[in-house]
Design an enzyme around this catalytic site. Structure first.
Site, PDB file in Angstrom:
ATOM      1  N   TYR A  38       4.525  -7.454   6.047  1.00  0.00           N
ATOM      2  CA  TYR A  38       4.158  -8.184   4.841  1.00  0.00           C
ATOM      3  C   TYR A  38       2.654  -8.457   4.814  1.00  0.00           C
ATOM      4  O   TYR A  38       2.042  -8.774   5.833  1.00  0.00           O
ATOM      5  CB  TYR A  38       4.890  -9.522   4.785  1.00  0.00           C
ATOM      6  CG  TYR A  38       6.376  -9.392   4.549  1.00  0.00           C
ATOM      7  CD1 TYR A  38       6.863  -8.748   3.413  1.00  0.00           C
ATOM      8  CD2 TYR A  38       7.276  -9.916   5.450  1.00  0.00           C
ATOM      9  CE1 TYR A  38       8.224  -8.635   3.190  1.00  0.00           C
ATOM     10  CE2 TYR A  38       8.642  -9.816   5.229  1.00  0.00           C
ATOM     11  CZ  TYR A  38       9.104  -9.171   4.104  1.00  0.00           C
ATOM     12  OH  TYR A  38      10.441  -9.059   3.878  1.00  0.00           O
ATOM     13  N   HIS A 194       9.908 -17.885  -3.386  1.00  0.00           N
ATOM     14  CA  HIS A 194       9.788 -16.922  -2.295  1.00  0.00           C
ATOM     15  C   HIS A 194      10.377 -17.444  -0.986  1.00  0.00           C
ATOM     16  O   HIS A 194      10.185 -16.823   0.066  1.00  0.00           O
ATOM     17  CB  HIS A 194       8.315 -16.567  -2.074  1.00  0.00           C
ATOM     18  CG  HIS A 194       7.709 -15.800  -3.220  1.00  0.00           C
ATOM     19  ND1 HIS A 194       6.986 -16.407  -4.217  1.00  0.00           N
ATOM     20  CD2 HIS A 194       7.745 -14.484  -3.542  1.00  0.00           C
ATOM     21  CE1 HIS A 194       6.585 -15.500  -5.104  1.00  0.00           C
ATOM     22  NE2 HIS A 194       7.032 -14.326  -4.729  1.00  0.00           N
ATOM     23  N   ARG A 224       0.442  -5.013  -7.058  1.00  0.00           N
ATOM     24  CA  ARG A 224       0.816  -4.743  -5.691  1.00  0.00           C
ATOM     25  C   ARG A 224       2.130  -3.966  -5.714  1.00  0.00           C
ATOM     26  O   ARG A 224       2.830  -3.956  -6.729  1.00  0.00           O
ATOM     27  CB  ARG A 224       0.975  -6.022  -4.853  1.00  0.00           C
ATOM     28  CG  ARG A 224       2.156  -6.880  -5.270  1.00  0.00           C
ATOM     29  CD  ARG A 224       2.209  -8.179  -4.483  1.00  0.00           C
ATOM     30  NE  ARG A 224       2.477  -7.979  -3.075  1.00  0.00           N
ATOM     31  CZ  ARG A 224       3.700  -7.968  -2.531  1.00  0.00           C
ATOM     32  NH1 ARG A 224       4.763  -8.135  -3.308  1.00  0.00           N
ATOM     33  NH2 ARG A 224       3.877  -7.813  -1.237  1.00  0.00           N
ATOM     34  N   ASN A 226       5.905  -3.450  -3.808  1.00  0.00           N
ATOM     35  CA  ASN A 226       6.905  -4.006  -2.908  1.00  0.00           C
ATOM     36  C   ASN A 226       8.054  -3.002  -2.851  1.00  0.00           C
ATOM     37  O   ASN A 226       8.158  -2.102  -3.684  1.00  0.00           O
ATOM     38  CB  ASN A 226       7.391  -5.363  -3.409  1.00  0.00           C
ATOM     39  CG  ASN A 226       8.153  -6.126  -2.354  1.00  0.00           C
ATOM     40  OD1 ASN A 226       8.089  -5.794  -1.166  1.00  0.00           O
ATOM     41  ND2 ASN A 226       8.882  -7.139  -2.767  1.00  0.00           N
ATOM     42  N   GLU A 266       8.947  -1.617  -6.319  1.00  0.00           N
ATOM     43  CA  GLU A 266       8.515  -2.470  -7.426  1.00  0.00           C
ATOM     44  C   GLU A 266       7.003  -2.370  -7.579  1.00  0.00           C
ATOM     45  O   GLU A 266       6.267  -2.676  -6.627  1.00  0.00           O
ATOM     46  CB  GLU A 266       8.892  -3.930  -7.162  1.00  0.00           C
ATOM     47  CG  GLU A 266      10.388  -4.192  -7.141  1.00  0.00           C
ATOM     48  CD  GLU A 266      10.704  -5.639  -6.787  1.00  0.00           C
ATOM     49  OE1 GLU A 266      11.873  -6.013  -6.904  1.00  0.00           O
ATOM     50  OE2 GLU A 266       9.780  -6.378  -6.390  1.00  0.00           O
ATOM     51  N   TYR A 317      16.580  -8.801   6.225  1.00  0.00           N
ATOM     52  CA  TYR A 317      16.323  -9.394   4.898  1.00  0.00           C
ATOM     53  C   TYR A 317      16.549  -8.372   3.789  1.00  0.00           C
ATOM     54  O   TYR A 317      17.079  -8.692   2.722  1.00  0.00           O
ATOM     55  CB  TYR A 317      14.891  -9.916   4.852  1.00  0.00           C
ATOM     56  CG  TYR A 317      14.463 -10.362   3.471  1.00  0.00           C
ATOM     57  CD1 TYR A 317      15.060 -11.464   2.860  1.00  0.00           C
ATOM     58  CD2 TYR A 317      13.459  -9.679   2.780  1.00  0.00           C
ATOM     59  CE1 TYR A 317      14.675 -11.870   1.595  1.00  0.00           C
ATOM     60  CE2 TYR A 317      13.066 -10.083   1.516  1.00  0.00           C
ATOM     61  CZ  TYR A 317      13.678 -11.169   0.926  1.00  0.00           C
ATOM     62  OH  TYR A 317      13.303 -11.562  -0.324  1.00  0.00           O
ATOM     63  N   LYS A 318      16.166  -7.125   4.039  1.00  0.00           N
ATOM     64  CA  LYS A 318      16.292  -6.093   3.022  1.00  0.00           C
ATOM     65  C   LYS A 318      17.689  -5.441   3.021  1.00  0.00           C
ATOM     66  O   LYS A 318      17.932  -4.535   2.225  1.00  0.00           O
ATOM     67  CB  LYS A 318      15.205  -5.029   3.208  1.00  0.00           C
ATOM     68  CG  LYS A 318      13.789  -5.542   2.918  1.00  0.00           C
ATOM     69  CD  LYS A 318      12.741  -4.469   3.070  1.00  0.00           C
ATOM     70  CE  LYS A 318      11.344  -5.014   2.786  1.00  0.00           C
ATOM     71  NZ  LYS A 318      11.108  -5.350   1.371  1.00  0.00           N
TER      72      LYS A 318
END
Length: 351
Positions: A38, A194, A224, A226, A266, A317-318
């Protein structure tokens, strides 16, 4: 520029969504290096760059008509996917103006906007829409201005109100999200929104991002990238719809992994709005299967290295653990370990 739309492709049931050769090469591949962690990674949203997806303020591609139809289907099933709090009325008109003017300037063969004082006429040729309305008077449109224009744009949008040195999610059109809910998050502050993201809070990523965005200037948008991964080319992976898409993760096998697992990117853009001082947050979703990405030698090698070395907390998390190793095993034979060029560009001019 002539776009060949794919009006009949689907993002549910038979999943006919595919990228053309040109569509693959314009994909905003998110990994500039062989490892991922990140970071704020915000840059000016200027036209041009390593992918054609950066050529316009709001990118329109071959999937435009089909994605607008998919949005309409989701809204018919769940109208709460579009919500705007009452104090954001001015931000709704700001958004309509920004998107209409941007699309008309970037794609004059597809969209046009003419103004006679406050009497405006909007033409959207791909969707066969012509609408004359009075700017500032919501009853001259068939639905509220934010909903009206975001029904005609690819990707999700949220409206951030700035107050008390913070940003609050006080509106949104969210039908293509990666497992988060506008209904749950609306009204939340920047850090609350977040909250579930691991590691980034400890590294101060969101503290730095908030300070940066509070100073965002009108006319100087930023962007950005993601990413996550999705099974099947399904746009709507919302918590509300989890019983529909959640079981897809159990269907991956070594035989179908390349076709069913999709990299979900994204392109996140942020625009300061002129009258309301709110921020429009665009979250444009792009999908490409592992098989499609594997046609680009640089990308298949880099994706292999990123997934192989991904931090366990980010994997979790993903939602990748169930099938991550199968993707790695599929890509490993194509990775000779040779150094790759920095940056996200494909290093190809054609497939």
């Amino acid at each position: 520029m002539t776009l060949q739309f794919k009006p009949d492709e689907t993002f549910r049931k038979d999943f006919t969504y595919r990228n053309s050769d040109a569509g693959i090469l314009r994909f905003p591949f998110p990994f500039p290096e062989d490892e991922y962690m990140y970071s704020v990674n915000i840059e000016p949203h200027v036209r041009g760059g390593p992918t054609a997806a950066f050529q316009a303020a709001f990118d329109v591609d071959e999937h435009y008509v089909a994605e607008c139809r998919e949005r309409a289907l989701v809204l018919a099933e769940d109208p709460k996917r579009c919500q705007v709090l009452p104090h954001m009325e001015l931000a709704q008109w700001d958004t309509l103006e920004l998107i209409m003017e941007s699309l008309a300037a970037d794609y004059p063969d597809l969209f046009s906007l003419s103004k006679d004082g406050d009497l405006w006429t909007w033409v959207n040729k791909p969707l066969s829409i012509q609408q004359t309305f009075t700017f500032g008077k919501a009853d001259t449109l068939p639905c509220p201005p934010f909903e009206y224009i975001t029904r005609q744009a690819q990707g999700d949008f949220t409206l951030q109100d700035q107050r008390e040195d913070n940003l609050y999610v006080d509106g949104g059109m969210v039908t293509t999200q990666a497992d988060w809910s506008l209904e749950f998050d609306i009204g939340m502050s920047f850090h609350e929104w977040h909250g579930p993201v691991p590691l980034a809070h400890e590294k101060g990523v969101f503290d730095r991002a908030l300070k940066y965005l509070l100073r965002l200037q009108y006319g100087q948008p930023v962007r950005r990238l993601n990413w996550t991964m999705t099974i099947n080319p399904r746009l709507d992976t919302s918590p509300e719809n989890y019983p529909v898409w959640g079981p897809d993760r159990t269907t991956i096998t070594p035989e179908n992994v390349a076709e069913k697992v999709h990299l979900r990117v994204e392109l996140q853009t942020l625009f300061r709005l002129p009258r309301s001082n709110a921020i429009l947050f665009g979250i444009r979703c792009y999908l490409a299967s592992v098989a499609e990405l594997s046609r680009v030698p640089k990308w298949r090698k880099r994706l292999h290295r990123v997934l192989r070395d991904l931090h366990p907390a980010i994997q979790e998390y993903k939602g990748l653990p169930r099938y991550r190793q199968m993707v790695i095993d599929t890509l490993a034979p194509f990775d000779d370990g040779a150094p790759l060029s920095k940056g996200i560009q494909s290093d190809l001019t054609a497939l």
